[in-house]
Design a protein around this motif. Structure first.
Motif, mmCIF file in Angstrom:
data_model
loop_
_atom_site.group_PDB
_atom_site.id
_atom_site.type_symbol
_atom_site.label_atom_id
_atom_site.label_comp_id
_atom_site.label_asym_id
_atom_site.label_seq_id
_atom_site.Cartn_x
_atom_site.Cartn_y
_atom_site.Cartn_z
ATOM 1 N N MET A 1 34.107 18.653 -18.695
ATOM 2 C CA MET A 1 35.239 19.174 -17.908
ATOM 3 C C MET A 1 35.953 20.262 -18.706
ATOM 4 N N PRO A 2 36.295 21.390 -18.080
ATOM 5 C CA PRO A 2 36.984 22.468 -18.812
ATOM 6 C C PRO A 2 38.267 21.975 -19.453
ATOM 7 N N ALA A 3 38.456 22.299 -20.735
ATOM 8 C CA ALA A 3 39.594 21.766 -21.493
ATOM 9 C C ALA A 3 40.925 22.288 -20.998
ATOM 10 N N GLU A 4 40.946 23.503 -20.449
ATOM 11 C CA GLU A 4 42.211 24.121 -20.084
ATOM 12 C C GLU A 4 42.539 23.975 -18.602
ATOM 13 N N THR A 5 41.895 23.023 -17.923
ATOM 14 C CA THR A 5 42.156 22.829 -16.501
ATOM 15 C C THR A 5 43.419 22.000 -16.307
ATOM 16 N N SER A 6 44.264 22.405 -15.370
ATOM 17 C CA SER A 6 45.542 21.716 -15.158
ATOM 18 C C SER A 6 45.400 20.445 -14.350
ATOM 19 N N LEU A 7 44.296 20.315 -13.593
ATOM 20 C CA LEU A 7 44.055 19.146 -12.734
ATOM 21 C C LEU A 7 45.129 18.973 -11.659
ATOM 22 N N ASN A 8 45.705 20.090 -11.199
ATOM 23 C CA ASN A 8 46.692 20.002 -10.125
ATOM 24 C C ASN A 8 46.076 19.429 -8.847
ATOM 25 N N TRP A 9 44.787 19.666 -8.649
ATOM 26 C CA TRP A 9 44.150 19.225 -7.412
ATOM 27 C C TRP A 9 44.178 17.707 -7.263
ATOM 28 N N THR A 10 44.260 16.982 -8.370
ATOM 29 C CA THR A 10 44.243 15.520 -8.304
ATOM 30 C C THR A 10 45.512 14.952 -7.681
ATOM 31 N N ARG A 11 46.551 15.769 -7.568
ATOM 32 C CA ARG A 11 47.815 15.302 -7.005
ATOM 33 C C ARG A 11 47.929 15.612 -5.507
ATOM 34 N N LYS A 12 46.882 16.179 -4.932
ATOM 35 C CA LYS A 12 46.889 16.487 -3.510
ATOM 36 C C LYS A 12 46.172 15.387 -2.744
ATOM 37 N N GLU A 13 46.739 14.971 -1.602
ATOM 38 C CA GLU A 13 46.189 13.845 -0.849
ATOM 39 C C GLU A 13 45.122 14.269 0.148
ATOM 40 N N TYR A 14 45.306 15.418 0.772
ATOM 41 C CA TYR A 14 44.309 15.856 1.745
ATOM 42 C C TYR A 14 44.447 17.358 1.978
ATOM 43 N N ILE A 15 43.435 17.917 2.589
ATOM 44 C CA ILE A 15 43.417 19.354 2.900
ATOM 45 C C ILE A 15 44.359 19.619 4.066
ATOM 46 N N THR A 16 45.220 20.594 3.909
ATOM 47 C CA THR A 16 46.233 20.859 4.931
ATOM 48 C C THR A 16 45.901 22.051 5.819
ATOM 49 N N GLU A 17 44.907 22.841 5.432
ATOM 50 C CA GLU A 17 44.554 24.034 6.206
ATOM 51 C C GLU A 17 43.062 24.294 6.066
ATOM 52 N N ALA A 18 42.433 24.637 7.171
ATOM 53 C CA ALA A 18 40.986 24.873 7.142
ATOM 54 C C ALA A 18 40.666 26.096 6.286
ATOM 55 N N PRO A 19 39.608 26.014 5.480
ATOM 56 C CA PRO A 19 39.183 27.198 4.739
ATOM 57 C C PRO A 19 38.509 28.194 5.680
ATOM 58 N N THR A 20 38.211 29.364 5.181
ATOM 59 C CA THR A 20 37.334 30.276 5.912
ATOM 60 C C THR A 20 35.932 29.687 5.873
ATOM 61 N N TRP A 21 35.307 29.613 7.034
ATOM 62 C CA TRP A 21 33.953 29.065 7.100
ATOM 63 C C TRP A 21 32.938 30.199 7.158
ATOM 64 N N CYS A 22 31.876 30.058 6.404
ATOM 65 C CA CYS A 22 30.762 30.994 6.514
ATOM 66 C C CYS A 22 29.491 30.181 6.745
ATOM 67 N N SER A 23 28.897 30.370 7.909
ATOM 68 C CA SER A 23 27.624 29.705 8.196
ATOM 69 C C SER A 23 26.494 30.425 7.485
ATOM 70 N N VAL A 24 25.667 29.635 6.770
ATOM 71 C CA VAL A 24 24.465 30.207 6.149
ATOM 72 C C VAL A 24 23.204 29.623 6.797
ATOM 73 N N ASP A 25 23.344 29.145 8.031
ATOM 74 C CA ASP A 25 22.206 28.581 8.764
ATOM 75 C C ASP A 25 21.057 29.564 8.890
ATOM 76 N N LEU A 26 21.385 30.828 9.161
ATOM 77 C CA LEU A 26 20.350 31.811 9.467
ATOM 78 C C LEU A 26 19.691 32.387 8.218
ATOM 79 N N ARG A 27 20.219 32.037 7.054
ATOM 80 C CA ARG A 27 19.576 32.467 5.813
ATOM 81 C C ARG A 27 19.152 31.252 4.998
ATOM 82 N N ASP A 28 20.093 30.559 4.409
ATOM 83 C CA ASP A 28 19.768 29.405 3.570
ATOM 84 C C ASP A 28 19.095 28.304 4.392
ATOM 85 N N GLY A 29 19.655 28.029 5.555
ATOM 86 C CA GLY A 29 19.068 27.009 6.413
ATOM 87 C C GLY A 29 17.710 27.406 6.944
#
Length: 547
Positions: A1-29
């Motif tokens: 684990m990176p030594a200088e990471t703040s680990l702020n994400w561990t204090r969040k309970e759930y995602i509050t907003e959808a990320p930008t989605w990129c479908s890669v079905d037509l390439r990777d899939g």
């Protein structure tokens, strides 16, 4: 684990907003299919992705094959790309591939050019046999050529860089190579750059990946003008967890496929990710209101199959066979009907199946030898309007389970209904009901015409009510005895609305309870038929017919 990471994400309970989605079905899939899609199939799949609501779609690796090249040109030249959709293409950091890619992109209204090169220890040592400095030079040379080609080519282009095999790369080296590329591209608010950090091979537990993402987020140059993206694969079965924790850790964008199609164990499944957010009350900004229709197109075009137990999309994921689960679900659905709560909360059902195009009938509760009275009764009520009394549900439940066990199969709703009609409704053997009439005396006196031993007979009875008088007539004539007459009736809500249905339970002298049901346009006649059905059930089981 990176030594200088703040680990702020561990204090969040759930995602509050959808990320930008990129479908890669037509390439990777697509490149993971046994038989990749042809041009027509890729065009249909692209339309499916647009209809679902993807605003970024990776359409292929145009320098890899003529089909890939022709697909991209068809999209551009026939104006099939909506104005609010950005296409994305992949290119290795090699000059002839980059130039071929921009040739295919000519005239694109909005396109992301996705540059990558492998950076992991294993790739550097075993495949390329190059030093860190040489690997950085490959990335920087490609980044410079992208800028040059973008200036020389008609179209609107943005850039993305992926240190392929990020999870197998030393974190400080991954940061160095990404920052080297960013220094070439010089992102701004008007022209941001995507840095994509793929778990090309998932190699750690999800919290490690999240900590790597947070470290990169906190140390990237031009961070306010960088869109931090994820591309998790599912080698350890943790692709969804990697993505969810990665978003908590600072990622703003996720690349993945429908139902997780992709090489080896696949890409992260965007359907599951999006509907997980939906289950927490977050709008995923993708339309999965008709999952069955999406699956139909997906399976036809990819020749892949969505497993019956696949989250949300699987045929059986909302289905309960267990009796205790069925009973809880049936009671939960009844509670919703009575209480009309604002939020969804039904035992064993994470979301309302109807929200994604699944039906309660035939989806939620299905019947086999493990099923219970609650589920069986729920099926009859939902599909046929038969509201069996609780004790009768238990009696009928054993009957259905025995049939399923003997036949070693799941029973369909129509089969359950047929069993009920055969075993309980309007039973006329060994004693058949023909007609009845009452006298005008103050006491309830009746004359009942029956058919027994192939003879039509009239029997008389008196009681404190009409049904009681008929019951007494039957007991006297047949020389039988029963107590605790249970009666319940209601109008049939499906089928012919003019019909009434009655349920009667009687307790024999041996303590066993026998049930019967009657259906008729006349409520009194339906009650009499129910009584005859219950008496015949008892007679069949006790062989006590003497009259």
């Amino acid at each position: 684990m990176p030594a200088e990471t703040s680990l702020n994400w561990t204090r969040k309970e759930y995602i509050t907003e959808a990320p930008t989605w990129c479908s890669v079905d037509l390439r990777d899939g697509n490149q993971a299919l046994i038989v990749p899609m042809n041009l027509e199939e890729k065009l249909e799949y692209f339309k499916l992705l647009v209809d679902i609501g993807f605003k970024e779609i990776e359409v292929g690796f145009p320098a890899a094959s003529e089909t890939e090249f022709a697909f991209l040109r068809t999209l551009i030249e026939t104006d099939l790309i909506p104005n609010d959709v950005t296409i994305q293409v992949l290119t290795q950091s090699r000059e002839h591939i980059i130039r071929k890619t921009f040739e295919a992109l000519k005239g694109a209204k909005k396109a992301v050019v996705h540059l990558y090169n492998s950076t992991s220890v294993a790739q550097r040592e075993q495949v390329f046999r190059k030093s860190k400095e040489e690997i950085i030079d490959i990335a920087v040379s490609g980044a410079k050529l992208l800028k040059q080609c973008a200036e020389e080519t008609e179209g609107n282009f943005h850039f993305q860089y992926s240190p392929e095999s990020f999870t197998g790369t030393e974190i400080d080296f991954a940061l160095d190579i990404c920052n080297s590329v960013l220094d070439v591209w010089q992102p701004t608010a008007e022209n941001p750059v995507i840095i994509n950090l793929p778990a090309t091979v998932s190699m750690s537990m999800p919290h490690i990946y999240a900590s790597q993402i947070e470290y990169m987020s906190e140390h990237l140059n031009f961070r306010e003008h960088v869109i931090l993206s994820l591309h998790p694969h599912n080698d350890r079965g943790t692709g969804v967890a990697d993505a969810e924790l990665g978003v908590l850790a600072g990622a703003q964008r996720v690349e993945g496929t429908l139902f997780g199609n992709g090489e080896r164990t696949g890409n992260v499944d965007i359907v599951t990710l999006a509907l997980n957010m939906y289950s927490h009350g977050v709008d995923p900004k993708l339309n999965f209101e008709n999952i069955p229709a999406i699956i139909s197109v997906y399976e036809r075009l990819t020749k892949m199959r969505v497993s019956e137990r696949h989250p949300y999309g699987g045929e059986l994921v909302f289905t309960a066979f267990s009796g205790s689960h069925q009973d809880a679900i049936a009671k939960g659905m009844k509670w919703r009907e009575d209480e009309e709560p604002r939020n969804w909360s039904v035992p064993y059902l994470l979301i309302d199946p109807k929200d994604i195009g699944r039906e309660y009938e035939g989806d939620i509760i299905r019947i086999n030898s493990q099923s219970g009275k609650g589920g069986i009764g729920y099926i009859l009520q939902l599909k046929y309007g038969l509201n069996l009394p609780a004790k009768m549900r238990e009696n009928f439940g054993y009957c259905v389970k025995n049939v399923s066990d003997q036949q070693q199969k799941e029973l369909m709703p129509d089969e359950i209904y047929d069993i009920f009609m055969k075993e309980y409704v309007n039973i006329n053997n060994p004693v058949g009901f023909v007609k009845y009439r009452f006298t005008d005396n103050e006491d309830f006196q009746t004359i009942v015409t029956i058919r027994s031993d192939n003879e039509v007979k009239e029997i008389a009875g008196t009681g404190n009510g009409r049904l009681d008088a008929i019951s007494n007539a039957l007991q006297t004539h047949l020389r039988i005895d029963y107590t605790d007459l249970f009666y319940y009736e209601h109008a049939l809500e499906t089928g012919s609305k003019s019909q009434a249905i009655s349920y009667i339970g009687i307790t024999a002298s041996d303590g066993n309870v026998y049930w019967g049901c009657g259906i008729d346009v006349d409520i009194m006649t339906s009650s009499i038929k129910a009584l005859f059905s219950a008496v015949n059930q008892m007679c069949r089981n006790t062989a006590s017919v003497n009259g």
